[in-house]
Design an enzyme around this catalytic site. Structure first.
Site, mmCIF file in Angstrom:
data_model
loop_
_atom_site.group_PDB
_atom_site.id
_atom_site.type_symbol
_atom_site.label_atom_id
_atom_site.label_comp_id
_atom_site.label_asym_id
_atom_site.label_seq_id
_atom_site.Cartn_x
_atom_site.Cartn_y
_atom_site.Cartn_z
ATOM 1 N N HIS A 246 0.818 -1.224 0.000
ATOM 2 C CA HIS A 246 0.000 0.000 0.000
ATOM 3 C C HIS A 246 0.850 1.272 0.000
ATOM 4 O O HIS A 246 0.304 2.367 -0.198
ATOM 5 C CB HIS A 246 -0.933 0.024 1.206
ATOM 6 N N ASP B 30 -2.755 -10.598 -2.586
ATOM 7 C CA ASP B 30 -3.349 -10.090 -1.352
ATOM 8 C C ASP B 30 -4.820 -9.757 -1.591
ATOM 9 O O ASP B 30 -5.212 -9.417 -2.714
ATOM 10 C CB ASP B 30 -2.592 -8.838 -0.912
ATOM 11 N N HIS C 222 -6.380 -7.210 -0.600
ATOM 12 C CA HIS C 222 -6.514 -5.772 -0.848
ATOM 13 C C HIS C 222 -5.729 -5.395 -2.103
ATOM 14 O O HIS C 222 -4.633 -5.919 -2.344
ATOM 15 C CB HIS C 222 -5.975 -4.962 0.327
#
Length: 292
Positions: A111, A148, A150
């Site tokens: 992220h 993942d 996300h």
């Protein structure tokens, strides 16, 4: 991150315990991660971002960079070792000292954007490693694979438009960080999956979307953002993968790498917060990488 934060030290303990219990631990070569240097970090991040993370590191207490992403006195060194692990693993694989590598690291990285920390992530470990392969070792093309739960918005932000890099990913959508359904550039193959998706649809996405793009791109090395929070036991999200799905996708990627990339794979831990499921899933991922 705080006593009740899901991104906790117990995650690495759960992985290590399961590797030992499975008998895999004694079959692996273990390496301690060095600290990443500023030059390496700035291959994937702005100098201002790197400086900010260093400057925000507290001597005591906790400092929040965003509501989910906090630093304590040990965080900076941990983040530098997480990024350093990918660099060292890349060196080991490209020098032939390891056939492939898995980096059990925290904090995660996917992220973290070019100029911003977010989502438990400070530096983008996988992007730092991939750029190290390109700019230090002289590879011409590398691919990043992200499974993942996300969307790896930070990796996409860094990779978008860099024609030396291909990123393929799956992720639950709509879901945090609420991005990825519209790729930022042509070198991204994003496959959003709705809540409730199980292994069969995941495997179809890998077979029909990822592998053809990888074949077309012909990377010289694979980098895996290995998040295990799409497991059905992980209440962080709502996908339904199981250990067998992680073993399967790892085997598919390793087979591809053996044909097209001289077997060169570096995998780095991202998410996974249900401790038992995380330990079991990583063990199957590592077992597949080690072909045991």
């Amino acid at each position: 991150m705080g006593s009740h934060h899901p991104e906790c030290p117990d995650r690495l303990c759960a992985i290590q315990d399961r590797l030992i219990a499975s008998g895999l631990d004694i079959c692996l070569a273990h390496h301690d991660a060095p600290l990443a240097g500023v030059e390496a970090l700035e291959r994937a991040h702005s100098a201002a971002h790197v400086r900010q993370v260093f400057d925000q590191s507290p001597a005591s207490g906790i400092v929040h960079l965003d509501p989910d992403t906090a630093m304590c006195p040990g965080t900076l060194r941990a983040a530098l070792r997480a990024a350093g692990a990918g660099i060292h693993a890349t060196d080991l694989v490209l020098s032939g000292q390891a056939s492939n590598a898995f980096c059990a690291v925290r904090p995660p990285g996917h992220h973290a954007e070019f100029g911003r920390a977010m989502g438990f992530c400070f530096f983008n470990n996988i992007a730092v490693a991939a750029r190290h392969a390109l700019e230090v070792h002289g590879l011409e093309r590398v691919a990043i694979i992200d499974f993942d739960v996300h969307h790896g918005n930070g990796t996409e932000n860094i990779v978008a438009g860099d024609e030396r890099m291909l990123m393929v990913s799956i992720f639950q959508h709509p879901f945090y960080p609420y991005s990825g359904d519209k790729p930022l550039a042509g070198n991204l193959c994003n496959v959003p999956l709705p809540a409730g998706t199980r292994g069969e649809a995941f495997r179809e996405a890998v077979s029909t979307r990822w592998l053809p793009r990888l074949q077309e791109f012909a990377p010289q090395m694979l980098f895996i953002s290995a998040g295990f929070d799409a497991h059905y036991e992980d209440d962080m999200a709502s996908l339904g993968l199981v250990e067998a799905d992680y073993a399967w996708v790892t085997t598919q990627l390793l087979k591809f790498a053996q044909v097209h990339c001289q077997g060169r794979v570096v995998s780095m831990l991202e998410g996974g917060y249900a401790l038992s499921a995380l330990g079991r899933s990583v063990t199957e991922h590592v077992r597949a990488l080690a072909e045991l």
